[in-house]
Enzyme design. Structure first.
Site, PDB file in Angstrom:
ATOM      1  N   GLY A   1       2.000   4.291   3.616  1.00 20.80           N
ATOM      2  CA  GLY A   1       3.013   3.586   2.898  1.00 20.80           C
ATOM      3  C   GLY A   1       3.609   4.339   2.298  1.00 20.80           C
TER       4      GLY A   1
ATOM      5  N   GLY B   1       0.759  -1.289  -0.123  1.00 20.38           N
ATOM      6  CA  GLY B   1       0.127   0.067   0.135  1.00 20.38           C
ATOM      7  C   GLY B   1       0.886   1.259   0.043  1.00 20.38           C
ATOM      8  CB  ALA B   2       4.455   1.732  -0.941  1.00 16.55           C
ATOM      9  CG  ASN B   3      -0.956   3.562  -4.069  1.00 15.72           C
ATOM     10  OD1 ASN B   3      -0.970   2.755  -3.746  1.00 15.72           O
ATOM     11  ND2 ASN B   3      -1.744   4.500  -4.328  1.00 15.72           N
ATOM     12  CB  THR B   4      -1.625   7.087  -1.387  1.00 14.76           C
ATOM     13  OG1 THR B   4      -2.130   8.532  -1.166  1.00 14.76           O
ATOM     14  CG2 THR B   4      -2.509   6.078  -0.815  1.00 14.76           C
ATOM     15  N   GLY B   5      -0.437   8.019   1.262  1.00 13.28           N
ATOM     16  CA  GLY B   5      -0.683   7.993   2.655  1.00 13.28           C
ATOM     17  C   GLY B   5       0.784   7.493   3.358  1.00 13.28           C
TER      18      GLY B   5
ATOM     19  CE1 TYR C   1      -8.578   0.401   9.747  1.00 14.18           C
ATOM     20  CE2 TYR C   1      -8.864   1.479  11.987  1.00 14.18           C
ATOM     21  CZ  TYR C   1      -8.036   1.230  10.953  1.00 14.18           C
ATOM     22  OH  TYR C   1      -6.801   1.851  11.162  1.00 14.18           O
TER      23      TYR C   1
ATOM     24  CB  SER D   1      -5.308   1.259  13.942  1.00 17.04           C
ATOM     25  OG  SER D   1      -6.207   2.140  14.288  1.00 17.04           O
TER      26      SER D   1
END
Length: 306
Positions: free
Chosen positions: A29, A23-27, A179, A152
């Site tokens: 990550g 999940g490294a394309n945003t935020g 979640y 989290s």
């Protein structure tokens, strides 16, 4: 003495190390991957969109011109995709020094994956569980290697029954409860994984890190109305009590790189914001019987046996 205000400046030299960040394309990550690349690691962005991953890789190369950044397609909602991605890593690399299981997030509406799993538990736990198991052999003989699970504060309100990871099938779906359940699963997995690695005499440790309340795109799949309530990027009040993605990334980064960190530890701000320190998780996350039952269920569902 441990750093009182640990930042990315405390990350040691990482040349010669290979890191995989999901999940490294945003935020978070993206922030994690960027910091690792700037300190010399070869970084693999494991993402569900090839286009967004390629764009993120280029952004990282701009900020770290000498970095080695590559991408691999990984959709954690699909066990088939998990297996293809793991095989590609085996084909292209002889070892992995660091695996950061970052991808996850909310699923706004009740959904079931192609494998028959409730989508939130699939993406946050069952996908990472299978992916870690399938690349574990690339890590256990690598000195100093680490698996980091991004948790989290939501885990503090989570409850889980390993005998039924889809309790919402016959009633109203509550995305926050789903979640929180998945994030409790993350910590149960981390602690059981670290114990098993120790028992096997592996050179790998497992740790967890959390971001506090960070301004990320985690609510991007929610309706605009919901985002205006829960998203720190949209809600002005939430924005005031949150921190940047780069600041939030420090918890997982400390777990990933601090030479003084030990297996089974959990790093992040003590509350919603702040510098990362070693923090405690709720008693349920340390329930060894619950850890074992979740592990056995996860192996049975994913058909990935450690």
């Amino acid at each position: 003495m441990a750093a009182q205000h640990w930042t990315d400046h405390d990350i040691p030299e990482l040349h010669g190390r290979t890191a995989v960040v999901t999940g490294a394309n945003t935020g978070l990550g993206f922030a994690i991957a960027t910091a690792l690349a700037r300190h010399g690691a070869a970084v693999v962005l494991a993402c569900r969109s090839e286009e967004r991953a390629a764009a993120a890789a280029e952004r990282i190369r701009v900020s770290a011109p000498d970095s080695d950044v590559r991408t691999v397609l990984l959709d954690l909602a699909s066990q088939a995709s998990v297996r293809v991605a793991a095989q590609r890593l085996h084909d292209e690399y002889d070892h992995i020094d660091l695996l950061v299981n970052n991808a996850g997030g909310f699923r706004p509406k009740y959904a079931v994956t192609e494998d028959g799993f409730e989508a939130t538990i699939a993406v946050n736990h069952l996908g990472p569980f299978a992916f870690t198991g399938l690349v574990r052999d690339m890590m256990t003989g690598t000195p100093g290697s680490r698996v980091v699970i991004v948790g989290s504060n939501g885990h503090r309100n989570g409850t889980i029954d390993p005998a039924d990871l889809n309790p919402d099938r016959d009633k109203k779906y509550r995305y926050i409860a789903a979640y929180n359940r998945a994030k409790l699963a993350n910590l149960l997995f981390t602690y059981e994984l670290n114990r098993r690695l120790e028992a096997d005499g592996a050179q790998t440790i497992a740790l967890a890190g959390h971001a506090g309340l960070a301004r990320t795109d985690g609510a991007r799949d929610m309706s605009w109305m919901v985002r205006t309530v829960i998203s720190p990027k949209v809600n002005p009040i939430m924005r005031m009590i949150s921190q940047s993605a780069a600041m939030g990334a420090l918890g997982p980064l400390r777990a990933a790189t601090d030479p003084d960190a030990r297996g089974g530890e959990y790093y992040g701000p003590r509350g919603n914001t702040g510098y990362p320190v070693r923090v405690d998780s709720v008693a349920a996350s340390h329930d060894t019987d619950l850890q074992l039952r979740l592990w056995e269920t996860s192996e049975r569902l994913t058909k990935v046996t450690y």
